[in-house]
Structures are given as structure tokens and as C-alpha cells.
Write a protein that holds these residues in place. Sequence first.
Motif, PDB file in Angstrom:
ATOM      1  N   ILE B 160       0.834  -1.204   0.000  1.00  0.00           N
ATOM      2  CA  ILE B 160       0.000   0.000   0.000  1.00  0.00           C
ATOM      3  C   ILE B 160       0.868   1.255   0.000  1.00  0.00           C
ATOM      4  O   ILE B 160       0.663   2.174  -0.790  1.00  0.00           O
ATOM      5  N   LEU B 163       2.578   1.745  -3.434  1.00  0.00           N
ATOM      6  CA  LEU B 163       1.690   2.222  -4.506  1.00  0.00           C
ATOM      7  C   LEU B 163       1.257   3.667  -4.281  1.00  0.00           C
ATOM      8  O   LEU B 163       0.980   4.391  -5.236  1.00  0.00           O
ATOM      9  N   GLU B 164       1.209   4.083  -3.021  1.00  0.00           N
ATOM     10  CA  GLU B 164       0.895   5.489  -2.746  1.00  0.00           C
ATOM     11  C   GLU B 164       2.038   6.396  -3.185  1.00  0.00           C
ATOM     12  O   GLU B 164       1.817   7.470  -3.717  1.00  0.00           O
ATOM     13  N   ALA B 192      -0.938  -8.760  -2.630  1.00  0.00           N
ATOM     14  CA  ALA B 192      -1.496  -7.428  -2.370  1.00  0.00           C
ATOM     15  C   ALA B 192      -1.272  -6.506  -3.569  1.00  0.00           C
ATOM     16  O   ALA B 192      -2.174  -5.768  -3.968  1.00  0.00           O
ATOM     17  N   LEU B 196      -4.217  -4.783  -5.778  1.00  0.00           N
ATOM     18  CA  LEU B 196      -4.357  -3.325  -5.780  1.00  0.00           C
ATOM     19  C   LEU B 196      -3.948  -2.694  -7.110  1.00  0.00           C
ATOM     20  O   LEU B 196      -4.393  -1.615  -7.456  1.00  0.00           O
ATOM     21  N   LYS B 197      -3.062  -3.377  -7.847  1.00  0.00           N
ATOM     22  CA  LYS B 197      -2.628  -2.840  -9.153  1.00  0.00           C
ATOM     23  C   LYS B 197      -2.281  -4.041 -10.048  1.00  0.00           C
ATOM     24  O   LYS B 197      -1.114  -4.459 -10.139  1.00  0.00           O
ATOM     25  N   LEU B 416      -8.977  -7.390  -2.021  1.00  0.00           N
ATOM     26  CA  LEU B 416      -8.697  -5.964  -1.792  1.00  0.00           C
ATOM     27  C   LEU B 416      -8.830  -5.179  -3.099  1.00  0.00           C
ATOM     28  O   LEU B 416      -8.458  -5.660  -4.169  1.00  0.00           O
ATOM     29  N   LYS B 417      -9.368  -3.981  -2.984  1.00  0.00           N
ATOM     30  CA  LYS B 417      -9.565  -3.126  -4.156  1.00  0.00           C
ATOM     31  C   LYS B 417      -8.746  -1.840  -3.985  1.00  0.00           C
ATOM     32  O   LYS B 417      -8.441  -1.449  -2.852  1.00  0.00           O
ATOM     33  N   PRO B 418      -8.421  -1.170  -5.090  1.00  0.00           N
ATOM     34  CA  PRO B 418      -7.676   0.092  -4.973  1.00  0.00           C
ATOM     35  C   PRO B 418      -8.366   1.085  -4.035  1.00  0.00           C
ATOM     36  O   PRO B 418      -7.700   1.855  -3.348  1.00  0.00           O
ATOM     37  N   GLU B 419      -9.695   1.037  -3.972  1.00  0.00           N
ATOM     38  CA  GLU B 419     -10.434   1.963  -3.086  1.00  0.00           C
ATOM     39  C   GLU B 419     -10.063   1.714  -1.624  1.00  0.00           C
ATOM     40  O   GLU B 419     -10.062   2.639  -0.803  1.00  0.00           O
ATOM     41  N   ALA B 421      -7.130   0.848  -0.486  1.00  0.00           N
ATOM     42  CA  ALA B 421      -5.874   1.546  -0.193  1.00  0.00           C
ATOM     43  C   ALA B 421      -6.126   3.046  -0.054  1.00  0.00           C
ATOM     44  O   ALA B 421      -5.512   3.711   0.794  1.00  0.00           O
ATOM     45  N   LYS B 422      -7.020   3.559  -0.887  1.00  0.00           N
ATOM     46  CA  LYS B 422      -7.288   5.009  -0.863  1.00  0.00           C
ATOM     47  C   LYS B 422      -7.933   5.447   0.450  1.00  0.00           C
ATOM     48  O   LYS B 422      -7.834   6.602   0.863  1.00  0.00           O
TER      49      LYS B 422
END
Lengths: 299, 431
Positions: B160, B163-164, B192, B196-197, B416-419, B421-422
Motif C-alpha cells: 500500500i 503504490l501510494e 497485495a 491493488l494494481k 482488496l480493491k484500490p479503493e 488503499a485510498k
Amino acid sequence: MSNAIIPLLLDSLASAALIFFAAVGLTLVFSVLRVLNVAHGSLYSIGGYVAASICLFIANRQLNPYLSFVALLFSAVLVAAIFGPLIERGLVRWTYGKSEAVQILITFGLFLILEDLQRVIFGVNSFYEDAPMRLLGTSSIGGVVYLNYQILLIGMALLVVIGLRLLINHTRLGRLITAVVTDREMAQAMGIDTNRIFILAFSLGVFLAALGGALATPTSGIAPGLGADTMVLAFAVAAIGGLGQIEGAAVASLIVGLARVLAIYLAPSLDAVAPYAAMLVVLLIRPYGLFGSVTARRI
Amino acid sequence: MKLRSGLSAVSLVIGLASAASAAAQQKPASLGLGIFTFTSGPAAAYGMPGKNAADLMIDEINAKGGIEGVPVSATYVDEAQGAQGVIAEYRRLAGDAKNQVMVAALSSANCLALAPIAEQIEVPTVGWNCDTHQLLIDGKSKYVFRPNGNTVPEFIAYAIYLLERKPNVKTVAIINPDYAFGHDAAKIFTAALKALKPDVEIVAELYPKLGSPNYQTEISRLTTARPDVVFSNLWGADLENFVRQAAPRGLFTSSQVVLALGETVLQRVPLPDGVIVGVLGDGWWMSPDAKANPETAKFAEAYKARFGEYPVFPSIKMANALIYVKAAYKAAMQKNGGKWPTRAELADAMKGSKVATLTGTAQTRADNDGLVDQVVGVTVKTAAQQFPVIGDMVRYKGDSLMPQAGQDPLAWISTLKPEFAKSLPKPGSYK
């Protein structure tokens, strides 16, 4: 893969060089004394610890940093001068003529003692001083940045091969060693002081091990467990090359180095087993190693 | 004769039972702890900071009168002897009633080997560094507790954070040690990232042998793969060697390097700026929470004075584990009217407990797993220290990165979805 060929070859040579220092001393001692010294790996790591200590002393006193190159060689000489005669006279000579099992047990005991002593004296953290590596800088070869020190290691291994050849073929000491290796009893009958030859040959083996450890220190770091790893790898190289064979050790180091590097590039999961897989293949084809033979003993 | 022997045996049993019962009521002269860590071999580079912390903590606890008035004495067991030896030592220590608690262990393999024995002989066992997510996965444990880390939140945190900071990352190479911890970490981190990506490609996965002194070939291989990111959970001497060898060869400038256990080498090797490093949990002695805690500052200074270096996160994990044990005694005695607790009462007090540690809070779930925050950041230089420290930190809440008890961790990660992590705090938000 095509763009990795030069790095692959260079990595193989550098890897082989480090393995060679450890293996050639082991094979030399076996060749002359007929003793498989299991403590050989510890002498490699002691060489590393002593070299790092002297280099750190130089750095802490802010002496000329180029002295650290001298320190690498000096530490190997120091370890050989202290441990060579001490171990040969104090322990190894009691194993002459005894079975291999006894020799291995005694030298294994020594290995355990030396490993514990290192831990007590130097602790458990990684020990290093990388001044020689930093001083030499880097070069870009085949698109990969290499340490010039790695190139130096390859050159040093080559020098050791040539030096040993010259020593054995072109010096009086070399001829005496050859005589002892060929026929120990006859050499004694001819008046050769075999005790002296044994001390010298064992100390030379210790020097080569300690030199390997010392030269490895600037890039590799010394930590508990290194002695055991080195010992196992040195035995694999000695077995592939043929016990007691110097050229065998050189060629076997190349094979093991190449096997390991190929594994890392192509099949990383086989990295740890690659040297032993190479050993297995060679010994299945030539049970006495590439340069070994059943009857004749040569160095 | 037979009758008399029988009666004697019965009397003896009753006597022993009474003695045991009495022992549960009265404070013992001393409280023995079995502490399992590596004090030799390559893993000692990680185990000794734990032992040092235990020595320091126990001295401080005893200086203040011990745990609930009982002085503590530790018996250290070297995990380097292998699982069979560790099991034998565990049984031997547990057989002595004065040893009430085991703080075990560092190696995941040893933790997994000891867990069923702890349940069988009913000895409260606190995993001070048992990170493997397999430890409490069945949710049935009564005597094994983990107030520190778990590989699932630990390694999701890096994905996470990465990717941030680098949302356009395309290629990743992994170099982890060749044993369960290295492979599990790679599996969780990769899963993960993929969740996420999904377009991230793993271009190399290297698993050098634990204790390797030389990584030159691996560095060449990583360089030829030209990854955007190099991820590693190498540790101890292995990590030091890797950093020292990789830095001059330009790996830290050609790729974004993520060192999951990087905090342990901050004081020992010159790590460049901008390397993502973490502490597997919240155990960074300079985090805002830790700095705000006078006990932590005192511990760090005392550690530095005694051992020459500031504590690293294995030290903090050990200290936190002992604080957890101490808190359990206090809670157990409060619960049973001030009597010295039995092993069962002590384990009961650990269940569901919420303990303030040196660096945060350890919340024990119903499955005995701990919820511990994850702190991640990057190396930065400051005027306050001679070595790089962790900056641009984020602190992820422990429960936000953990699947529910009983849920398959990898299956959960894949959802897990990108949302997701956001929704989490951003790098630099933990100040």
C-alpha cells in the motif's frame, strides 16, 4: 537473456575466484598431508575477521586508506604464521596415519572450538570494513555496474594459480613437496625433513584460506556461520576437481561458480543446490573428480 | 502392605494437589520466564537485540519490585539448536512450576513447533516475534498469544505504501531469504500488489540462502532485470551485506528499494535517502507515539548506554512482549482478588486484553492474535542523528490490514480493491 551474457560470465568468474581461495588451500593440505581439514572454513573466516579488524584500525586511526590493501595480505600471513604451525604441530600431526574418520572428527572438533571463539571475540553481528572496495570504485560492463574490486579478485585468483604452479615446479621447496607427495617414506629415507614440509604445506593452506577470507571481507562481510558454508563449498570444489589437484580446484571453482550464477539468472530456486548438483553430475561421470585418479597422486 | 502403599499414594496425590493449589494462592519467591531467541548463528544478529532488550527490561522490572512484587528471572534458550532441542528445552522449563510463562519464539518454525505443545501442557506462551500468519490460523488456541506482528498486515502495508508513493510502478523484483518467512512475505506482498494494481509484473524472484555473505551475482541479476522496484525482507547480517554491496553498484538509484526490515540497519550501514523501510509492526522507538512516551525514551537511552546502539524493532518487540506479560499478571490478579494466578488464569487474562506498549497498543483478538499498527516510512537524514531515520511515515491501524479471525488470509488479500488503499492514511500523515 542475450544482454545478460557478459554480466553472467563476469559474475561466474568473480564467484569462482572467491570459492577458489577456500578450496585450493584445502586441496593442497590434503595433497601433502593426506588430511581432510574440516576446520579449513574457520581459518577462512578468521582471515576475514583479522583483516577487517586491521582495516578498521587503519580507518579509525585515519591512516592512509591504501594501507588496507596491505592489511588484507598481512592478515593472511599473520593467521598462517600463528595458526599454521600451532594446528599442525599441536593437533593435526596426531592424526597422521589414522583413519579418515578420526581425522575428520578431530578437525571437526577444532572447527567447533574455532567457531565458538570467533563468536565470543567478534560477536554475532556482521563484521566488515569495505575501504578497499570503495577505494577502487566501479566500472560499467555490459550495462551492469561492477565493483572494480570484483575484477581484482579474479586477478588475484589467477595470480594464486600461477604462483602455486611456479612454487611447485620451479622452486626447491616445490620439488621437496612433490617428493613428499609422491612417496613420503622414500622422501624421508632420502633425508627430507617431512615434518618441516608438513608445517610449511599446512601453513600455506592456512594462508590461502585466510587470504580468501581477507579478500572476501571488503565485499562480503563476515558473520557467524560463514566458516561452515565455506567448508562445505570448499569440499564440493575439491571433490569435483579431484582431491589434491590444484588445477582441479581452479576448474572446479569455475564450474561451481558458473552453476551458481546460471541458477540465479535462470532458475533462482535452484541457487543453493546448484554447486552440489554440479558435484553430483561430475562424480557420477568421474568418481575421483575431474583431475583425480585412483592410484597416482599429483599436485 | 498393598493397602498402605495405596493410601500413601493417594495421600501423596492429595498433598501435591494441595501444594499446587496453595502455590496458586501465594506469591512465589521468583517468577521464571523461559525466553527463546537466537543467541548464536546468523540469526543472532536479530535475536541478540531481543535478548538485550529482555535483559534490560527484566532489570528495570526488578528494580521496581518485580511483577506484582515478585522478582523475575529469565532462562534464555538459544533457538539456533534447532526445533528438536528447542522443544526439549521448552518441555524442561515448563516442567518446573516456577517457570510460569514462555516468551517464545523468534523463528516461525520454532513457534509452529511449540504451539501445540503449549496447548497440550497448558503453558501461557507469548510469541515475541512469531510473525507467521499460520500460527493462530485455526482460531482454537488457548495458551498461545501473539501481541506483536503477523506477516499479513506487515507485508500488505508495504504494498500500500509503495503504490501510494509510486503509483506508476510497473515492474517489481523480489530478493528474500530462502525460508518460510521470505517466501510467505513474497507471496503476501505480491498478492497485495496484484489485487491493488493488477498490471504490476514481477520480473525476478530471488531467494538466496539464509546467511549468504555475498550478493554480487544477485545484484547483477536484479540490475539486468531493470525493475522499477526492488522489494526485500532480508534481515540481520544478510541485509547489511546486501545494502553494502548493492549501494555502490547503483541499485538504490536505478530502482526504488523497499526494505521491509530496514530499520535494523539504519545505525549500521549508510542507507541512501528515500529507501522505503519498515519495522514489522509499530516498534519504531522514534515514532511520534513512542517519542511521546517517556518510558520509551528512557528505554531507548538505557539501551544505548548499555549496548552501544539504540534499540531496533526486535528489541522493542521483546520489550513489548514483556510489558504484555506484566499487564496480564496485573489483570489476572485484579480478577481473582489479588491472589497469585495460575497458568490458566494468566492465559485467561491475556485473552481479549488491550495493553499499552512502548510504541502503541496491542489488542488481543478472540483468536489470540494481536492487532498491532504498522509503521512504514522512508529513510531521511536529520540533524538530530548521525544515521538516517524514518521519515514520511504512515501508521496503518492494525485491524485495517487484518482479515477476520478464521478467514483465509490470501483469499482475503485477493479481494482488496484500490479503493481500500485510498481509504487508508497517506505517507507522511503520521507526524
